[in-house]
Write a protein that holds these residues in place. Structure first.
Motif, PDB file in Angstrom:
ATOM      1  N   ASP A 171      13.516 -16.589  24.076  1.00 38.31           N
ATOM      2  CA  ASP A 171      12.617 -17.657  23.609  1.00 38.31           C
ATOM      3  C   ASP A 171      11.299 -17.660  24.379  1.00 38.31           C
ATOM      4  OD1 ASP A 171      14.139 -18.312  25.785  1.00 38.31           O
ATOM      5  OD2 ASP A 171      14.096 -20.476  25.406  1.00 38.31           O
ATOM      6  N   LYS A 175       7.464 -16.710  23.021  1.00 36.62           N
ATOM      7  CA  LYS A 175       6.286 -17.567  23.189  1.00 36.62           C
ATOM      8  C   LYS A 175       5.136 -16.795  23.822  1.00 36.62           C
ATOM      9  CE  LYS A 175       8.428 -22.064  23.349  1.00 36.62           C
ATOM     10  NZ  LYS A 175       9.311 -22.831  24.214  1.00 36.62           N
ATOM     11  N   ASN A 178       3.675 -14.570  21.272  1.00 41.04           N
ATOM     12  CA  ASN A 178       2.820 -15.350  20.371  1.00 41.04           C
ATOM     13  C   ASN A 178       1.443 -15.565  20.970  1.00 41.04           C
ATOM     14  OD1 ASN A 178       3.275 -16.584  17.771  1.00 41.04           O
ATOM     15  ND2 ASN A 178       5.285 -17.091  18.596  1.00 41.04           N
TER      16      ASN A 178
END
Lengths: 305, 130
Positions: A171, A175, A178
């Motif tokens: 996770d 991020k 991203n």
């Protein structure tokens, strides 16, 4: 044994690799990058450059999504880590810090001692004999004279590696990825990444395409052994983007005259947005599905007309 | 096939191939409700083949069979060409040949009468050896 992952540090808009072992590992993965290190007062031409290795954005995305590497977060992450740490954690950090401080002080004291001994011995011998000999004499009395410094300084210092277990999770990596996409062109980068992994799946080595005015150039083997075969341009939208007949002539004529092929590629089903990126399930490579929708055309001067 | 209405662009390319490049046996094909017009013909000398990276074998076999006819796709320099249109041209030819051709030739026509020809290969190919 599972191979250690490659740490990718993003500084400004560059993704850099600082470890030689990592560079070797990347070479095995057909990711070559570009060496970029030099000295400010003795600048070198690009064949003489050294560490760090600079990666293309596409290479970064490929490595992270295939779990060959992980992104090292910026200082914001550490600030947040600090604010979310418990008192116990902080005490541990403090202890570690003290430990390092003490070992450094000890080293300093030792250095001083060596200097003093040297001075004394030099005076005694009136400068005769070399200093190594002097040191040896001294070491008979002082057992700690030769002090071995661990080469892997990363192990003892609290570096980004000590926190790897905190941020090398799907996770958090997603991020960070991203964020990386947002800084580096977003969905434009996504289209390039698809083309990149497609070419890699066809056993090409890929380098930045500036030399010939493309997005990439592709080599049939290691770039140190081969000339490149393809000048690759990525077409963002399969259905609406104009390839441009002038570009066909430009690319085709240039590529043919340098014994290459001008290749264009686009995604028939459209590229996913980077926002929808997920880690592929284990033992599956990136974009396996998207690759099948990739259509390429190779353009070459016909030799007549 | 004789009563196909030639588009001006097709006619220009056909004339150029026939009388300037000395191609023979040129045929005109219409596809997709006559929106796409392609030429098929035989060059004076066999054009240099490029090797496909995937099915090398089938390609060399095909050449031995003497399939030296080429597909020409006439297009004006002021026109737009997308990936999907190119892909569609390949699919159109499949209707005639039962398989996508390995390559087509884009015949690009400028308004001053210059015509240039570029191979468009399907997929990734290896550059020529020479």
């Amino acid at each position: 044994m599972e191979e250690e992952k490659v740490a990718i540090t993003v500084i400004g808009d560059r993704a850099l690799i600082f470890s030689l072992d990592d560079v070797k590992r990347l070479r095995d993965l057909k990711v070559t990058g570009v060496l970029s290190g030099t000295l400010p007062i003795a600048t070198q031409q690009n064949i003489f450059l050294g560490l760090p290795l600079q990666l293309m954005s596409e290479e970064v995305v490929y490595l992270v999504l295939n779990r060959y590497g992980y992104l090292v977060p910026s200082k914001f992450f550490y600030n947040n880590l600090l604010s979310s740490s418990t008192d116990g954690d902080l005490e541990k950090f403090l202890e570690l810090k003290n430990e390092i401080f003490q070992s450094q002080t000890k080293q300093k004291e030792l250095d001083n001692l060596v200097k003093q001994k040297n001075l004394v011995n030099n005076n005694n011998n009136n400068g005769n004999g070399n200093s190594h000999l002097v040191l040896h004499k001294g070491s008979n009395n002082e057992s700690t004279f030769f002090y071995e410094i661990d080469n892997q300084s990363l192990k003892s210092y609290p570096s980004y590696k000590s926190f790897q277990k905190y941020y090398d999770k799907s996770d958090i990596q997603l991020k960070l990825l991203n964020e990386f996409f947002m800084k580096n062109g977003g969905d434009l980068l996504m289209a390039n990444c698809n083309m990149f992994s497609y070419l890699l799946s066809k056993n090409y080595y890929i380098a930045p395409g500036l030399k010939f005015g493309g997005n990439f150039i592709a080599y049939p083997g290691d770039p140190l052994n081969y000339h490149s075969h393809l000048i690759v341009n990525v077409i963002q939208d399969f259905y609406t983007d104009d390839i441009g007949l002038n570009r066909i002539v430009n690319g085709g004529r240039l590529a043919t005259s340098v014994k290459k092929i001008w290749t264009i590629g686009g995604n028939k089903n459209g590229n996913k947005s980077y926002k929808d990126l997920r880690f592929p399930p284990n033992n599956e490579t990136l974009h396996q599905q998207q690759q099948q929708d990739l259509v390429c055309f190779s353009i070459e001067w016909s030799g007549f007309g | 096939m004789t009563n196909i209405q030639l588009k001006p662009l097709t006619k220009q390319v056909k004339t150029n191939l026939e009388y300037y490049n000395l191609w023979s046996d040129l045929k005109v094909y219409n596809f997709d409700n006559d929106s796409i017009q392609l030429l098929n013909g035989k060059p004076l000398e066999k054009l240099q083949p490029s090797e496909s990276i995937s099915n090398d074998k089938t390609r060399s076999e095909q050449e031995q069979q003497g399939n030296d006819r080429e597909w020409i796709f006439p297009i004006g320099m002021d026109e737009k060409l997308t990936m999907s249109q190119t892909d569609f041209v390949f699919d159109c030819i499949r209707l005639v040949e039962n398989e996508r051709p390995k390559r087509i030739i884009a015949g690009m026509v400028n308004n001053d009468g210059t015509i240039v020809y570029y191979f468009i290969h399907d997929g990734i190919v290896r550059p020529r050896k020479s």
